[in-house]
Design an enzyme around this catalytic site. Structure first.
Site, PDB file in Angstrom:
ATOM      1  N   ARG A  48      88.494 -31.253  28.429  1.00  0.00           N
ATOM      2  CA  ARG A  48      87.319 -31.472  29.271  1.00  0.00           C
ATOM      3  C   ARG A  48      87.279 -30.374  30.324  1.00  0.00           C
ATOM      4  NH1 ARG A  48      89.912 -32.311  33.397  1.00  0.00           N
ATOM      5  NH2 ARG A  48      88.042 -32.345  34.686  1.00  0.00           N
ATOM      6  N   GLY A  49      86.180 -30.372  31.092  1.00  0.00           N
ATOM      7  CA  GLY A  49      86.004 -29.350  32.110  1.00  0.00           C
ATOM      8  C   GLY A  49      85.186 -28.204  31.560  1.00  0.00           C
ATOM      9  N   ARG A  95      78.977 -32.718  23.913  1.00  0.00           N
ATOM     10  CA  ARG A  95      78.743 -33.141  25.298  1.00  0.00           C
ATOM     11  C   ARG A  95      77.548 -32.345  25.819  1.00  0.00           C
ATOM     12  NH1 ARG A  95      83.352 -34.211  29.431  1.00  0.00           N
ATOM     13  NH2 ARG A  95      81.756 -35.718  30.062  1.00  0.00           N
ATOM     14  N   GLN A 125      89.839 -39.086  36.796  1.00  0.00           N
ATOM     15  CA  GLN A 125      90.290 -37.701  36.592  1.00  0.00           C
ATOM     16  C   GLN A 125      90.965 -37.135  37.837  1.00  0.00           C
ATOM     17  OE1 GLN A 125      87.215 -38.871  35.810  1.00  0.00           O
ATOM     18  NE2 GLN A 125      86.371 -37.860  33.993  1.00  0.00           N
ATOM     19  N   ASP A 159      79.367 -28.589  35.980  1.00  0.00           N
ATOM     20  CA  ASP A 159      79.223 -28.582  34.524  1.00  0.00           C
ATOM     21  C   ASP A 159      77.949 -27.874  34.079  1.00  0.00           C
ATOM     22  OD1 ASP A 159      81.295 -30.575  32.946  1.00  0.00           O
ATOM     23  OD2 ASP A 159      81.110 -31.020  35.070  1.00  0.00           O
ATOM     24  N   LYS A 219      80.607 -34.017  38.099  1.00  0.00           N
ATOM     25  CA  LYS A 219      81.054 -35.381  37.859  1.00  0.00           C
ATOM     26  C   LYS A 219      80.388 -36.359  38.823  1.00  0.00           C
ATOM     27  CE  LYS A 219      83.262 -36.420  35.259  1.00  0.00           C
ATOM     28  NZ  LYS A 219      82.835 -36.890  33.920  1.00  0.00           N
TER      29      LYS A 219
END
Length: 380
Positions: A64-65, A98, A212, A253, A264
């Site tokens: 992720r990220g 995603r 997270q 993101d 987030k």
């Protein structure tokens, strides 16, 4: 498919296991990930031998990220090409894994474009696959360098805004080496302040519902010997009111052309708090996260995550975060609102820091001028 190979439990030294790497064992090429759903309890290598396995890893947040997703997408295209699978199909699967993270599509298109360009020039599929892999590896190296440069620009900005050091910095979600080919985005700036003796404390939001911050940022802070404290997301307001936050540092993101930032969920409330309390709110992200084809924040598609991530608690050890089988924390049948991201408008952002420098105040014109200096402008 994806196979798990357990590594040593967490100790006190920084992990020797990179967040992502390309491997060529005797049984065939693979993309090897540090499974982030198993942290901080244990470090586990997740071996993805095909694109569907990598897509599952992306969707379950094993990887992720934003920057790291771009690297994963590029390696996924290379994996399909090297193994002789349908590259176009693989690219479609990866790019749709995603939707909010613009870097994922960027990495996919870059490696796939290199593959098809090689074929157009007369290369055979094996040679074109090698070109795709080289492009993915180049993106990986470029992201590591971008991380280093962002940290430098971000630290310089902190010194300008908060002269004298002794910073108390608040961060949300995870933006360190676990999301990058280098030491990260926002976290890398805090790490730079720590190394320069300018960090008094890093405040780490838990980051509900998948934690997270608690599982990953605290993990990275501890391994780097940083002074840090963990707080529930809804405790941040009391910290601001007490004057215990000097600046907020977050990643991104997707950044729209007008400077709106998707990060987030929980980032937007921090921006509102920072504005009210006259605290700098700083976004740190590479130019690959800027999507000039997305006009504004309202145009950003926000990923909706499964309701069970809110209605159940799933321990990291023994399964991916959010998998079926968690402990219920709400009555059966409870509906949940679970957006993965929220949007912060540019007027709430003090600066956007990239590897090409910082934009402040944040405007569409300033962002476009900064991106024009980069060879990695994201085009959808």
């Amino acid at each position: 498919m994806a196979d798990q190979d357990a590594q040593s439990p967490v100790g006190i030294e920084p992990s020797a296991l990179p967040s992502i790497r390309w491997a060529e064992p005797p049984e065939g090429p693979a993309v090897v990930l540090l499974d982030q759903t198993r942290l901080p309890a244990e470090e586990v290598a997740l071996v993805c031998t095909d694109v569907p396995g990598l897509v599952r890893a992306i969707r379950t947040l094993a990887v992720r990220g934003a920057p790291l997703l771009g690297i994963a997408g590029a390696y996924g295209v290379a994996l399909a090409a090297v193994r002789g699978h349908d590259v176009a199909e693989a690219a479609g699967l990866l790019e749709g894994a995603r939707p909010t993270a613009v870097n994922l599509g960027y990495g996919v298109r870059r490696a796939a474009g290199a593959y098809w360009a090689a074929l157009d020039k007369g290369a055979d599929p094996r040679q074109a696959a090698a070109v795709a892999l080289a492009e993915a590896q180049a993106l990986h190296e470029e992201d590591a360098e971008a991380s280093r440069r962002m940290a430098g620009y971000g630290l310089a900005l902190l010194e300008e805004l908060l002269p004298g050091g002794g910073h108390q910095l608040l961060t949300h979600c995870n933006s360190g080496a676990l999301v990058s080919g280098g030491e990260g985005t926002a976290f890398a700036v805090a790490l730079g302040a720590h190394r320069a003796g300018q960090l008094r404390r890093l405040w780490v939001d838990e980051t509900r519902p998948l934690l997270q911050g608690a599982r990953l940022t605290a993990y990275e802070a501890a391994r780097n010997g940083m002074a840090y404290s963990l707080l529930t997301d809804n405790a941040a307001g009391s910290l601001f009111a007490a004057g215990e936050v000097d600046a907020v540092l977050i990643g991104a993101d997707r950044i729209a052309a007008d400077g709106s930032v998707a990060n987030k969920v929980g980032s937007y409330p921090l921006a509102v708090l920072a504005k009210y309390h006259h605290v700098p709110f700083i976004v740190v992200a590479p130019t690959t996260t800027v999507d000039l084809a997305t006009a504004d924040g309202a145009s950003i598609i926000v990923e909706q995550r499964p309701e069970r991530e809110v209605t159940e608690l799933t321990p990291p050890r023994g399964g991916a975060v959010g998998e079926v089988g968690g402990v219920p924390v709400a009555p059966p049948g409870t509906q949940a609102y679970n957006p993965a991201f929220d949007i912060t408008p540019p007027e709430l952002i003090t600066a956007i820091v990239t590897e090409e420098g910082a934009v402040s105040p944040v405007t569409g014109v300033g962002l476009a001028e900064l991106c024009a200096r980069s060879s990695q402008i994201t085009i959808s």
